[in-house]
Scaffold this motif. Sequence first.
Motif, PDB file in Angstrom:
ATOM      1  N   GLU A 259       5.181  28.635 -10.684  1.00 26.49           N
ATOM      2  CA  GLU A 259       5.032  27.187 -10.708  1.00 26.49           C
ATOM      3  C   GLU A 259       3.910  26.813  -9.757  1.00 26.49           C
ATOM      4  O   GLU A 259       3.877  27.269  -8.608  1.00 26.49           O
ATOM      5  CB  GLU A 259       6.310  26.458 -10.310  1.00 26.49           C
ATOM      6  N   LEU A 260       3.003  25.983 -10.245  1.00 27.51           N
ATOM      7  CA  LEU A 260       1.820  25.584  -9.480  1.00 27.51           C
ATOM      8  C   LEU A 260       1.736  24.070  -9.384  1.00 27.51           C
ATOM      9  O   LEU A 260       1.898  23.368 -10.382  1.00 27.51           O
ATOM     10  CB  LEU A 260       0.559  26.114 -10.171  1.00 27.51           C
TER      11      LEU A 260
ATOM     12  N   MET B  32       5.623  17.201 -11.961  1.00 33.68           N
ATOM     13  CA  MET B  32       5.246  17.533 -10.587  1.00 33.68           C
ATOM     14  C   MET B  32       4.431  18.819 -10.468  1.00 33.68           C
ATOM     15  O   MET B  32       4.155  19.275  -9.365  1.00 33.68           O
ATOM     16  CB  MET B  32       6.503  17.660  -9.722  1.00 33.68           C
ATOM     17  N   GLY B  33       4.069  19.421 -11.591  1.00 32.35           N
ATOM     18  CA  GLY B  33       3.323  20.666 -11.543  1.00 32.35           C
ATOM     19  C   GLY B  33       3.235  21.299 -12.914  1.00 32.35           C
ATOM     20  O   GLY B  33       3.436  20.648 -13.933  1.00 32.35           O
ATOM     21  N   THR B  34       2.952  22.585 -12.924  1.00 33.87           N
ATOM     22  CA  THR B  34       2.820  23.341 -14.159  1.00 33.87           C
ATOM     23  C   THR B  34       3.490  24.699 -13.980  1.00 33.87           C
ATOM     24  O   THR B  34       3.322  25.332 -12.942  1.00 33.87           O
ATOM     25  CB  THR B  34       1.332  23.542 -14.520  1.00 33.87           C
TER      26      THR B  34
ATOM     27  N   ASP C 112       1.547  38.052 -16.750  1.00 29.26           N
ATOM     28  CA  ASP C 112       1.265  39.094 -15.771  1.00 29.26           C
ATOM     29  C   ASP C 112       0.872  38.449 -14.436  1.00 29.26           C
ATOM     30  O   ASP C 112       0.014  37.548 -14.423  1.00 29.26           O
ATOM     31  CB  ASP C 112       0.116  39.971 -16.295  1.00 29.26           C
ATOM     32  N   PRO C 113       1.460  38.871 -13.319  1.00 28.72           N
ATOM     33  CA  PRO C 113       1.173  38.241 -12.027  1.00 28.72           C
ATOM     34  C   PRO C 113      -0.318  38.209 -11.669  1.00 28.72           C
ATOM     35  O   PRO C 113      -0.805  37.198 -11.166  1.00 28.72           O
ATOM     36  CB  PRO C 113       1.950  39.092 -11.021  1.00 28.72           C
TER      37      PRO C 113
ATOM     38  N   VAL D 113       0.436  24.518  -4.025  1.00 30.95           N
ATOM     39  CA  VAL D 113       1.777  25.028  -3.789  1.00 30.95           C
ATOM     40  C   VAL D 113       2.079  25.979  -4.944  1.00 30.95           C
ATOM     41  O   VAL D 113       2.050  25.583  -6.110  1.00 30.95           O
ATOM     42  CB  VAL D 113       2.824  23.897  -3.742  1.00 30.95           C
ATOM     43  N   ILE D 114       2.359  27.246  -4.605  1.00 29.67           N
ATOM     44  CA  ILE D 114       2.626  28.264  -5.615  1.00 29.67           C
ATOM     45  C   ILE D 114       3.991  28.886  -5.331  1.00 29.67           C
ATOM     46  O   ILE D 114       4.249  29.333  -4.220  1.00 29.67           O
ATOM     47  CB  ILE D 114       1.551  29.371  -5.583  1.00 29.67           C
TER      48      ILE D 114
END
Length: 98
Positions: A5-6, A41-43, A48-49, A74-75
């Motif tokens: 989540e970003l 509030m984000g995406t 794959d990381p 914010v990740i």
Amino acid sequence: MAILELTLVPIGTEATSVSKYVAAASKILKESGIKHELNPMGTVLEGDPDELLKVVRQMQEEVFDAGAKRVYSVIKMDDRRDKEAHMEEKIKSVNEKL
């Protein structure tokens, strides 16, 4: 498979609205082909990381290119190795317990 989540927060902009910056970053994500879902509030991204972190960096740069002087990011990442996880399954699991 990871779920990330970003939230990108442009700082040093001329207006309080941030939708143009979100749209610019979202175009990068759409072009990447990475599975994602925009929320208020984000995406949320899924994949794959290494690919997710690479596209996050590209999205940050796009916000700078759109005129932000600073970007606060914010990740949150859930990198599960014992089984394949998908964002829909996480939501379904909670809803089944309600």
